[in-house]
Write a protein that holds these residues in place. Structure first.
Motif, PDB file in Angstrom:
ATOM      1  N   HIS A 158     -46.767  35.502  -6.719  1.00 23.62           N
ATOM      2  CA  HIS A 158     -47.520  36.588  -7.363  1.00 23.62           C
ATOM      3  C   HIS A 158     -46.692  37.227  -8.485  1.00 23.62           C
ATOM      4  CE1 HIS A 158     -51.082  36.433  -5.091  1.00 23.62           C
ATOM      5  NE2 HIS A 158     -50.699  37.106  -4.014  1.00 23.62           N
ATOM      6  N   ARG A 161     -46.668  35.091 -11.506  1.00 21.00           N
ATOM      7  CA  ARG A 161     -47.960  35.145 -12.189  1.00 21.00           C
ATOM      8  C   ARG A 161     -48.104  36.440 -12.988  1.00 21.00           C
ATOM      9  NH1 ARG A 161     -53.924  35.734  -9.485  1.00 21.00           N
ATOM     10  NH2 ARG A 161     -55.142  35.312 -11.366  1.00 21.00           N
ATOM     11  N   GLU A 164     -46.027  36.202 -16.115  1.00 17.90           N
ATOM     12  CA  GLU A 164     -46.635  35.299 -17.096  1.00 17.90           C
ATOM     13  C   GLU A 164     -47.795  35.974 -17.829  1.00 17.90           C
ATOM     14  OE1 GLU A 164     -47.679  31.948 -14.749  1.00 17.90           O
ATOM     15  OE2 GLU A 164     -45.615  31.202 -14.572  1.00 17.90           O
TER      16      GLU A 164
END
Length: 248
Positions: A158, A161, A164
């Motif tokens: 997580h 992510r 990103e």
């Protein structure tokens, strides 16, 4: 007006004459600001916090620090292998970036701590503890569960992510604030479920409006109005810094 203890501690740190008079061999002058969000971060072990603090204390004007791992180990009273391990996990969690140079001491850069997902996880957990923890349950018991969940591979994924999406210049299917809310909500649900399944403790959860109250204040502080689209690339520092040591 009498000085506060904080003012006296700062004066003690920076006043050379006071230092020499009371402790003539003391060499550790100066101080650095150290936010409680880092000091109390559930995602950091004691060794990781210590190493991060020591790196912060060595930062120069170019926002790089280059203490050797031997120096850090000596400052903290731990082994060099422990420092090496802490540096590795601090990199994995996005707290620092190591610039490795053959034949030279590594240089460390501290990443944007205010945007680190693990600090967001930790702050949500502290909020959860403060307002939703049953008063009859010891905090230490809940804290151990919180640490297990935050350190899991699921939340490492997580975190990657979130980083990103935050750094991307391409429009995402899910806006960053929505994604952050979804992941933090999932984190709190996982903590709640683990407490029930492993400890037999039932707790409530923060309500939806709690998060959006603070999310709305944040968005307003960086210039967004209701209905605006969030262009994170424009309003936030999302680009990678160039490495000045490349080619050296």
């Amino acid at each position: 007006m009498a000085e506060t203890i904080q003012q006296r501690l700062i004066e003690w740190s920076v006043n050379e004459l006071w230092h020499n008079f009371h402790c003539p061999f003391q060499q550790n002058q100066y101080y650095i600001p150290y936010p409680h969000m880092i000091r109390k971060c559930y995602a950091l072990s004691m060794n990781e916090r210590g190493v991060l603090l020591d790196i912060l204390s060595h930062l120069g004007q170019n926002e790089e620090a280059f203490p050797s791992q031997e120096t850090i180990a000596s400052n903290l009273g731990i082994s060099e292998s422990t420092v090496k391990s802490a540096v590795t996990t601090l990199e994995q969690k996005g707290f620092i970036k190591t610039v490795r140079r053959r034949g030279h001491v590594n240089r460390y850069r501290v990443n944007n701590l205010e945007n680190n997902p693990y600090i967001a996880y930790s702050e949500a957990a502290h909020y959860f503890l403060r307002y939703y923890q049953p008063k009859y349950v010891k905090k230490s018991l809940i804290q151990s569960v919180i640490a297990d969940v935050i350190h899991s591979e699921k939340y490492a994924l997580h975190a990657r992510r979130l980083r990103e999406v935050y750094r991307s210049t391409v429009a995402s299917d899910v806006p960053y604030p929505d994604l952050a809310y979804d992941i933090v909500s999932e984190l709190l649900l996982d903590i709640r479920m683990k407490l029930w399944e492993e400890k037999g403790i039932q707790v409530s959860l923060p309500i939806y409006s709690d998060f959006w109250q603070y999310a709305g204040l944040y968005l307003k502080s960086i210039g967004f109005e209701d209905g605006d689209e969030c262009d994170w690339d424009e309003y936030l520092n999302t680009g990678d810094e160039e490495d000045p040591t490349q080619g050296q």
